[in-house]
Design a protein around this motif. Sequence first.
Motif, PDB file in Angstrom:
ATOM      1  N   LEU B  24       0.831  -1.209   0.000  1.00  0.00           N
ATOM      2  CA  LEU B  24       0.000   0.000   0.000  1.00  0.00           C
ATOM      3  C   LEU B  24       0.866   1.260   0.000  1.00  0.00           C
ATOM      4  O   LEU B  24       0.424   2.316  -0.463  1.00  0.00           O
ATOM      5  CB  LEU B  24      -0.939   0.006   1.213  1.00  0.00           C
ATOM      6  N   PHE B  28       0.201   4.559  -2.093  1.00  0.00           N
ATOM      7  CA  PHE B  28       0.097   5.872  -1.451  1.00  0.00           C
ATOM      8  C   PHE B  28       1.001   6.874  -2.164  1.00  0.00           C
ATOM      9  O   PHE B  28       0.568   7.979  -2.506  1.00  0.00           O
ATOM     10  CB  PHE B  28       0.488   5.753   0.025  1.00  0.00           C
ATOM     11  N   HIS B  32      -1.442   9.697  -3.560  1.00  0.00           N
ATOM     12  CA  HIS B  32      -1.948  10.600  -2.525  1.00  0.00           C
ATOM     13  C   HIS B  32      -1.928  12.059  -2.960  1.00  0.00           C
ATOM     14  O   HIS B  32      -2.790  12.831  -2.552  1.00  0.00           O
ATOM     15  CB  HIS B  32      -1.214  10.400  -1.185  1.00  0.00           C
ATOM     16  N   TYR B  36      -5.234  14.147  -2.910  1.00  0.00           N
ATOM     17  CA  TYR B  36      -5.284  15.292  -1.998  1.00  0.00           C
ATOM     18  C   TYR B  36      -5.713  16.559  -2.743  1.00  0.00           C
ATOM     19  O   TYR B  36      -6.544  17.320  -2.258  1.00  0.00           O
ATOM     20  CB  TYR B  36      -3.915  15.503  -1.336  1.00  0.00           C
ATOM     21  N   LEU B  47      -6.805  20.950   5.690  1.00  0.00           N
ATOM     22  CA  LEU B  47      -6.601  19.987   6.781  1.00  0.00           C
ATOM     23  C   LEU B  47      -7.575  18.828   6.662  1.00  0.00           C
ATOM     24  O   LEU B  47      -7.213  17.671   6.847  1.00  0.00           O
ATOM     25  CB  LEU B  47      -6.775  20.682   8.144  1.00  0.00           C
ATOM     26  N   GLU B  50      -6.451  16.373   4.103  1.00  0.00           N
ATOM     27  CA  GLU B  50      -5.427  15.442   4.598  1.00  0.00           C
ATOM     28  C   GLU B  50      -6.075  14.320   5.401  1.00  0.00           C
ATOM     29  O   GLU B  50      -5.730  13.146   5.251  1.00  0.00           O
ATOM     30  CB  GLU B  50      -4.412  16.184   5.472  1.00  0.00           C
ATOM     31  N   ASP B  51      -7.007  14.691   6.254  1.00  0.00           N
ATOM     32  CA  ASP B  51      -7.686  13.669   7.064  1.00  0.00           C
ATOM     33  C   ASP B  51      -8.421  12.672   6.172  1.00  0.00           C
ATOM     34  O   ASP B  51      -8.412  11.472   6.427  1.00  0.00           O
ATOM     35  CB  ASP B  51      -8.696  14.323   8.015  1.00  0.00           C
ATOM     36  N   VAL B  53      -7.816  11.895   3.002  1.00  0.00           N
ATOM     37  CA  VAL B  53      -6.864  11.019   2.295  1.00  0.00           C
ATOM     38  C   VAL B  53      -6.439   9.878   3.217  1.00  0.00           C
ATOM     39  O   VAL B  53      -6.416   8.704   2.831  1.00  0.00           O
ATOM     40  CB  VAL B  53      -5.620  11.811   1.824  1.00  0.00           C
ATOM     41  N   GLN B  54      -6.117  10.235   4.443  1.00  0.00           N
ATOM     42  CA  GLN B  54      -5.709   9.220   5.415  1.00  0.00           C
ATOM     43  C   GLN B  54      -6.813   8.170   5.593  1.00  0.00           C
ATOM     44  O   GLN B  54      -6.562   6.974   5.585  1.00  0.00           O
ATOM     45  CB  GLN B  54      -5.402   9.913   6.750  1.00  0.00           C
ATOM     46  N   THR B  55      -8.046   8.648   5.731  1.00  0.00           N
ATOM     47  CA  THR B  55      -9.164   7.724   5.914  1.00  0.00           C
ATOM     48  C   THR B  55      -9.352   6.832   4.700  1.00  0.00           C
ATOM     49  O   THR B  55      -9.660   5.645   4.833  1.00  0.00           O
ATOM     50  CB  THR B  55     -10.462   8.519   6.190  1.00  0.00           C
ATOM     51  N   PHE B  57      -7.085   5.717   2.626  1.00  0.00           N
ATOM     52  CA  PHE B  57      -6.092   4.636   2.615  1.00  0.00           C
ATOM     53  C   PHE B  57      -6.340   3.642   3.750  1.00  0.00           C
ATOM     54  O   PHE B  57      -6.081   2.446   3.606  1.00  0.00           O
ATOM     55  CB  PHE B  57      -4.678   5.212   2.651  1.00  0.00           C
ATOM     56  N   GLN B  58      -6.861   4.165   4.832  1.00  0.00           N
ATOM     57  CA  GLN B  58      -7.223   3.278   5.930  1.00  0.00           C
ATOM     58  C   GLN B  58      -8.329   2.311   5.500  1.00  0.00           C
ATOM     59  O   GLN B  58      -8.293   1.125   5.803  1.00  0.00           O
ATOM     60  CB  GLN B  58      -7.745   4.140   7.065  1.00  0.00           C
ATOM     61  N   LEU B  61      -7.293  -0.590   3.407  1.00  0.00           N
ATOM     62  CA  LEU B  61      -6.827  -1.746   4.182  1.00  0.00           C
ATOM     63  C   LEU B  61      -8.005  -2.487   4.793  1.00  0.00           C
ATOM     64  O   LEU B  61      -8.093  -3.712   4.724  1.00  0.00           O
ATOM     65  CB  LEU B  61      -5.891  -1.281   5.294  1.00  0.00           C
ATOM     66  N   LYS B  62      -8.909  -1.721   5.352  1.00  0.00           N
ATOM     67  CA  LYS B  62     -10.035  -2.341   6.056  1.00  0.00           C
ATOM     68  C   LYS B  62     -10.904  -3.147   5.094  1.00  0.00           C
ATOM     69  O   LYS B  62     -11.378  -4.221   5.433  1.00  0.00           O
ATOM     70  CB  LYS B  62     -10.854  -1.231   6.719  1.00  0.00           C
ATOM     71  N   ARG B  64      -9.931  -4.242   2.085  1.00  0.00           N
ATOM     72  CA  ARG B  64      -9.081  -4.792   1.011  1.00  0.00           C
ATOM     73  C   ARG B  64      -9.659  -6.083   0.440  1.00  0.00           C
ATOM     74  O   ARG B  64      -9.463  -6.386  -0.725  1.00  0.00           O
ATOM     75  CB  ARG B  64      -7.657  -5.011   1.512  1.00  0.00           C
TER      76      ARG B  64
END
Lengths: 273, 190
Positions: B24, B28, B32, B36, B47, B50-51, B53-55, B57-58, B61-62, B64
């Motif tokens: 991953l 990213f 990203h 973004y 801001l 950014e949050d 984008v993080q979510t 990618f999270q 995984l969750k 996947r």
Amino acid sequence: MNCIQARDRFAELLDQRLDGPVSGEVRLHLAACPDCQRDFVSLRDTLAQLDALPAAKPGPRLRANFYAMLEDEQRSAAAPARASAPSRRHTPRWRWILSPLAACGLLALSFVAGQRSAPVATPVTVPVDAATQHELADLRKKVDSMGQLVGYSLLQRQPANERLKGILATQDLAAPGDRVLTQLISALALDPSTNVRLSALEALYPYADQEVVRAGVLASLTREQSPLVQVSMIDFLVAARDREAAPTLQQLVRADKVDRSVRDAAKRALVQL
Amino acid sequence: MATAALQTDHELMLAVRDGELAALGELFERHHGPLYGYLAKHTGDRLAAEDIVQTVFQRMLKYRHTYRDDGAFTAWMYHLARRCAADYFRKHHAAPVATDPTDLQAYADARPHAGDQAGASDDRAFLHSALNRLDRDDREILLLSRFQELSFAEIAGILECSVGAAKVRAHRALRELRDIYFQLQGEKLT
Ligand SMILES: [Zn+2]
């Protein structure tokens, strides 16, 4: 082809992905119609401006947070091998909750996990394995070094009244996700404003039945500086009937440096629990 | 991972799905930035972008295991991003602030060449402002159609509508943007 029909087809002239057989007819109309020419040119200019808008660049925080999250996920994916260790009873749930925290740069809340797991492990005769112990120690270290940083980043993001608004907004949610709860717990543990911390605690009341919420409040209790907030937290734990709070409350009762009102509240709470 | 650079997005995501989570990282690195950029324009809040984008990618995984053998990675990513952005807007009831002066300033300052004329950066600020005033759905489809390397079939998939509807909506959104943009410029002149 009239003007309306032609204008409906402008998309095809403006975007080569859409180029279709009709565009020849549109071009013919356009060549002969000044009104449509004006319309077309203004759309084309707008698109050119839109394409020319500079792309915002993310700050360094994003990459750091991503790799922290990835590492955390990799560790937790590897964890089931040791899942039978009693000290890890709460871990999967915690991991889940804590990963968005890492995302916010609030690794510090891992502290909550460390604190919570440790007392659970002690009454059990099986010793905590070395790897787990190491991990807990590591989490605590992270908290100590990050405490200030976290407070700072929270401060930076929004003024106190905005943070407060954010917390109040969560009360409108019928079923807040773990992320919202995580934010509330973070605010309770880390926000520099007493007002914000109190509001966060209040917002957490409806979710007192969730273990993660009780654990978050309990972990924040010992870090809390304001007696007012501490007493409110104790009330919360009593309302939630959190028996696991007892050892922490006993510590508070015995601690000389703790404010009298807090010690009294802790004493009362122990009786009620 | 030296070989990661040679793999397609799809191959990398399949590797992630099969438990090689480290893959991953390469996804990213590849995506990203544009993601973004899209979210910053869509939310008008750097801001928050950014949050989100993080979510995103999270969630990759969750979820996947839901990535399909015949999946298209970019479309899937924007599909997730769309959900995450919707969560964001639900939490922040109001539309993004249209005329935050610091934002306009940021865009005015973001001139690519020092030799740019002042007028060009003004236009840019107006367009940015117009974009923020656009209806959220209009802004979404317009950004997806302009900034990303997506076909209209993929956009339709992301938005869960027909290809025809996606085309019509994108064009209507462009007209709407044009009207607001010209109106703002007109206000400046008077
Ligand atoms: Zn015409």
